[in-house]
Design a protein around this motif. Sequence first.
Motif, PDB file in Angstrom:
ATOM      1  N   ILE A 184      -1.494  13.906  -2.850  1.00 42.59           N
ATOM      2  CA  ILE A 184      -0.294  13.428  -2.165  1.00 42.59           C
ATOM      3  C   ILE A 184      -0.071  14.232  -0.889  1.00 42.59           C
ATOM      4  CG2 ILE A 184       0.795  12.704  -4.329  1.00 42.59           C
ATOM      5  CD1 ILE A 184       2.535  15.191  -4.225  1.00 42.59           C
ATOM      6  N   ASP A 185       0.614  13.615   0.053  1.00 41.15           N
ATOM      7  CA  ASP A 185       0.999  14.316   1.278  1.00 41.15           C
ATOM      8  C   ASP A 185       1.686  15.629   0.879  1.00 41.15           C
ATOM      9  OD1 ASP A 185       2.735  15.137   3.538  1.00 41.15           O
ATOM     10  OD2 ASP A 185       2.089  13.246   4.438  1.00 41.15           O
ATOM     11  N   TYR A 186       1.202  16.725   1.425  1.00 43.34           N
ATOM     12  CA  TYR A 186       1.663  18.044   0.974  1.00 43.34           C
ATOM     13  C   TYR A 186       3.154  18.268   1.197  1.00 43.34           C
ATOM     14  CZ  TYR A 186       1.035  22.864  -0.467  1.00 43.34           C
ATOM     15  OH  TYR A 186       1.101  24.037  -1.161  1.00 43.34           O
ATOM     16  N   ARG A 187       3.740  17.528   2.126  1.00 42.73           N
ATOM     17  CA  ARG A 187       5.174  17.677   2.375  1.00 42.73           C
ATOM     18  C   ARG A 187       6.002  17.263   1.156  1.00 42.73           C
ATOM     19  NH1 ARG A 187       4.950  14.492   7.986  1.00 42.73           N
ATOM     20  NH2 ARG A 187       3.385  13.407   6.708  1.00 42.73           N
ATOM     21  N   ILE A 188       5.442  16.381   0.336  1.00 42.26           N
ATOM     22  CA  ILE A 188       6.120  15.993  -0.902  1.00 42.26           C
ATOM     23  C   ILE A 188       6.240  17.212  -1.816  1.00 42.26           C
ATOM     24  CG2 ILE A 188       5.991  14.543  -2.966  1.00 42.26           C
ATOM     25  CD1 ILE A 188       4.299  12.570  -1.265  1.00 42.26           C
ATOM     26  N   ARG A 189       5.172  17.955  -1.900  1.00 39.90           N
ATOM     27  CA  ARG A 189       5.149  19.148  -2.754  1.00 39.90           C
ATOM     28  C   ARG A 189       6.057  20.244  -2.187  1.00 39.90           C
ATOM     29  NH1 ARG A 189      -1.283  19.727  -4.063  1.00 39.90           N
ATOM     30  NH2 ARG A 189      -0.536  21.390  -5.427  1.00 39.90           N
ATOM     31  N   GLU A 190       6.125  20.314  -0.869  1.00 34.76           N
ATOM     32  CA  GLU A 190       6.932  21.356  -0.234  1.00 34.76           C
ATOM     33  C   GLU A 190       8.432  21.081  -0.317  1.00 34.76           C
ATOM     34  OE1 GLU A 190       4.408  23.204   3.428  1.00 34.76           O
ATOM     35  OE2 GLU A 190       4.965  21.100   3.647  1.00 34.76           O
ATOM     36  N   VAL A 202      -4.876   9.434   0.574  1.00 34.94           N
ATOM     37  CA  VAL A 202      -3.737  10.305   0.243  1.00 34.94           C
ATOM     38  C   VAL A 202      -2.483   9.464   0.042  1.00 34.94           C
ATOM     39  CG1 VAL A 202      -2.300  12.221   1.032  1.00 34.94           C
ATOM     40  CG2 VAL A 202      -4.742  12.177   1.603  1.00 34.94           C
ATOM     41  N   MET A 203      -1.713   9.772  -0.998  1.00 35.89           N
ATOM     42  CA  MET A 203      -0.442   9.092  -1.220  1.00 35.89           C
ATOM     43  C   MET A 203       0.530   9.459  -0.105  1.00 35.89           C
ATOM     44  SD  MET A 203      -0.114   9.492  -5.385  1.00 35.89           S
ATOM     45  CE  MET A 203       1.561   8.865  -5.457  1.00 35.89           C
ATOM     46  N   GLN A 204       1.163   8.460   0.480  1.00 36.97           N
ATOM     47  CA  GLN A 204       2.059   8.668   1.609  1.00 36.97           C
ATOM     48  C   GLN A 204       3.412   9.240   1.182  1.00 36.97           C
ATOM     49  OE1 GLN A 204       1.596   4.443   2.703  1.00 36.97           O
ATOM     50  NE2 GLN A 204       1.143   5.175   4.768  1.00 36.97           N
ATOM     51  N   ARG A 264       0.835  -1.202   0.000  1.00 36.41           N
ATOM     52  CA  ARG A 264       0.000   0.000   0.000  1.00 36.41           C
ATOM     53  C   ARG A 264       0.873   1.256   0.000  1.00 36.41           C
ATOM     54  NH1 ARG A 264      -4.753   0.208   4.282  1.00 36.41           N
ATOM     55  NH2 ARG A 264      -4.712   2.311   3.388  1.00 36.41           N
ATOM     56  N   VAL A 265       0.404   2.274  -0.686  1.00 42.32           N
ATOM     57  CA  VAL A 265       1.138   3.544  -0.732  1.00 42.32           C
ATOM     58  C   VAL A 265       0.232   4.714  -0.355  1.00 42.32           C
ATOM     59  CG1 VAL A 265       2.803   2.746  -2.455  1.00 42.32           C
ATOM     60  CG2 VAL A 265       0.647   3.781  -3.212  1.00 42.32           C
ATOM     61  N   ASP A 266      -0.955   4.425   0.166  1.00 38.22           N
ATOM     62  CA  ASP A 266      -1.904   5.476   0.527  1.00 38.22           C
ATOM     63  C   ASP A 266      -2.426   5.241   1.934  1.00 38.22           C
ATOM     64  OD1 ASP A 266      -3.284   3.144  -0.526  1.00 38.22           O
ATOM     65  OD2 ASP A 266      -5.120   4.309  -0.315  1.00 38.22           O
ATOM     66  N   LEU A 299      11.970  13.947 -14.074  1.00 36.83           N
ATOM     67  CA  LEU A 299      11.293  12.963 -13.236  1.00 36.83           C
ATOM     68  C   LEU A 299       9.863  13.451 -13.023  1.00 36.83           C
ATOM     69  CD1 LEU A 299      11.120  10.531 -11.358  1.00 36.83           C
ATOM     70  CD2 LEU A 299      12.252  11.883  -9.582  1.00 36.83           C
ATOM     71  N   ILE A 300       8.893  12.592 -13.325  1.00 37.40           N
ATOM     72  CA  ILE A 300       7.483  12.954 -13.184  1.00 37.40           C
ATOM     73  C   ILE A 300       6.822  12.040 -12.153  1.00 37.40           C
ATOM     74  CG2 ILE A 300       5.257  13.213 -14.341  1.00 37.40           C
ATOM     75  CD1 ILE A 300       6.735  13.582 -16.973  1.00 37.40           C
ATOM     76  N   LEU A 301       6.204  12.637 -11.148  1.00 35.79           N
ATOM     77  CA  LEU A 301       5.425  11.905 -10.165  1.00 35.79           C
ATOM     78  C   LEU A 301       3.952  12.065 -10.517  1.00 35.79           C
ATOM     79  CD1 LEU A 301       4.970  10.397  -7.456  1.00 35.79           C
ATOM     80  CD2 LEU A 301       5.016  12.654  -6.334  1.00 35.79           C
ATOM     81  N   CYS A 302       3.286  10.940 -10.763  1.00 38.69           N
ATOM     82  CA  CYS A 302       1.867  10.974 -11.110  1.00 38.69           C
ATOM     83  C   CYS A 302       1.022  10.955  -9.839  1.00 38.69           C
ATOM     84  CB  CYS A 302       1.498   9.770 -11.969  1.00 38.69           C
ATOM     85  SG  CYS A 302       2.383   9.670 -13.536  1.00 38.69           S
ATOM     86  N   GLY A 303       0.219  11.960  -9.685  1.00 38.59           N
ATOM     87  CA  GLY A 303      -0.686  11.986  -8.545  1.00 38.59           C
ATOM     88  C   GLY A 303      -1.766  10.916  -8.672  1.00 38.59           C
ATOM     89  N   HIS A 304      -2.380  10.556  -7.566  1.00 35.94           N
ATOM     90  CA  HIS A 304      -3.456   9.583  -7.580  1.00 35.94           C
ATOM     91  C   HIS A 304      -4.265   9.741  -6.300  1.00 35.94           C
ATOM     92  CE1 HIS A 304      -4.955   6.341 -10.097  1.00 35.94           C
ATOM     93  NE2 HIS A 304      -5.311   5.700  -8.991  1.00 35.94           N
ATOM     94  N   TYR A 305      -5.371   9.022  -6.234  1.00 38.44           N
ATOM     95  CA  TYR A 305      -6.274   9.111  -5.089  1.00 38.44           C
ATOM     96  C   TYR A 305      -6.713  10.574  -4.907  1.00 38.44           C
ATOM     97  CZ  TYR A 305      -3.883   4.663  -4.429  1.00 38.44           C
ATOM     98  OH  TYR A 305      -3.336   3.440  -4.632  1.00 38.44           O
ATOM     99  N   LYS A 306      -6.819  11.013  -3.648  1.00 35.05           N
ATOM    100  CA  LYS A 306      -7.233  12.391  -3.387  1.00 35.05           C
ATOM    101  C   LYS A 306      -6.086  13.371  -3.643  1.00 35.05           C
ATOM    102  CE  LYS A 306     -10.147  15.493  -1.745  1.00 35.05           C
ATOM    103  NZ  LYS A 306     -11.407  15.818  -2.440  1.00 35.05           N
TER     104      LYS A 306
END
Length: 227
Positions: free
Chosen positions: A117-123, A61-63, A48-50, A108-115
């Motif tokens: 991603i954890d906002y810390r990834i974006r930060e 949310v993606m972890q 699992r990744v969410d 490098l492209i990260l594909c979002g999914h579910y609702k």
Amino acid sequence: MRIDIITVLPELLEGPLNCSILKRAQDKKLAEIVIHNLRDYSTDKHRRVDDYPFGGTAGMVMQIEPVDRAISHLKSQRKYDEIIYTSPDGETFNQPMANSLSMTENLLILCGHYKGIDYRIREHLITKEISIGDYVLTGGELAAAVMCDAIIRLIPGAIGDEQSALSDSFQDNLLAAPIYTRPAEYNGWRVPDILLSGHQRKIEEWQHEMSVERTRRLRPDLLGEDE
């Protein structure tokens, strides 16, 4: 050029990224697209990744942990010009952006999914957020495929006629002029006489006039004329 894509649905990308111009560019070693399954970086026995979001918001949310592990692993192998997250609230993808990204070496492209991603990834991990339009998709895989297509076709040698890419819509902030092919007349519908004249300078003038006219009528915002 190399593009790495992190996704929870690698099978969704295999078809679009292995056909037509994208396949030819890869066969000619002009571009390399590598798909990574985010679940391979999960420590959960069910891969699992969410997880549920804090605060009780609906959706999953993606972890951060598997995403960080995946990005860190890839960054240990090469330097990336951009680490991109596909997001509906990112910067709108357009032709100038495709032109710029086509001149990079590693993406490098990260594909979002579910609702989301954890906002810390974006930060802390993402350098650029990109949207392909003001709507929401089930995931970022199709957006990633769109970006790969738009970017890779611009690499010299990817398409047979390199001048063709330079005359695409939006390259000069104008929509393309109308184009026609044989027969010159069909069902009483004729190709404009100017295109059959053989007078190249006048043809180019006509094409520019038509580009401006179509842009003004269909996309006045490109000319700064929208209200």
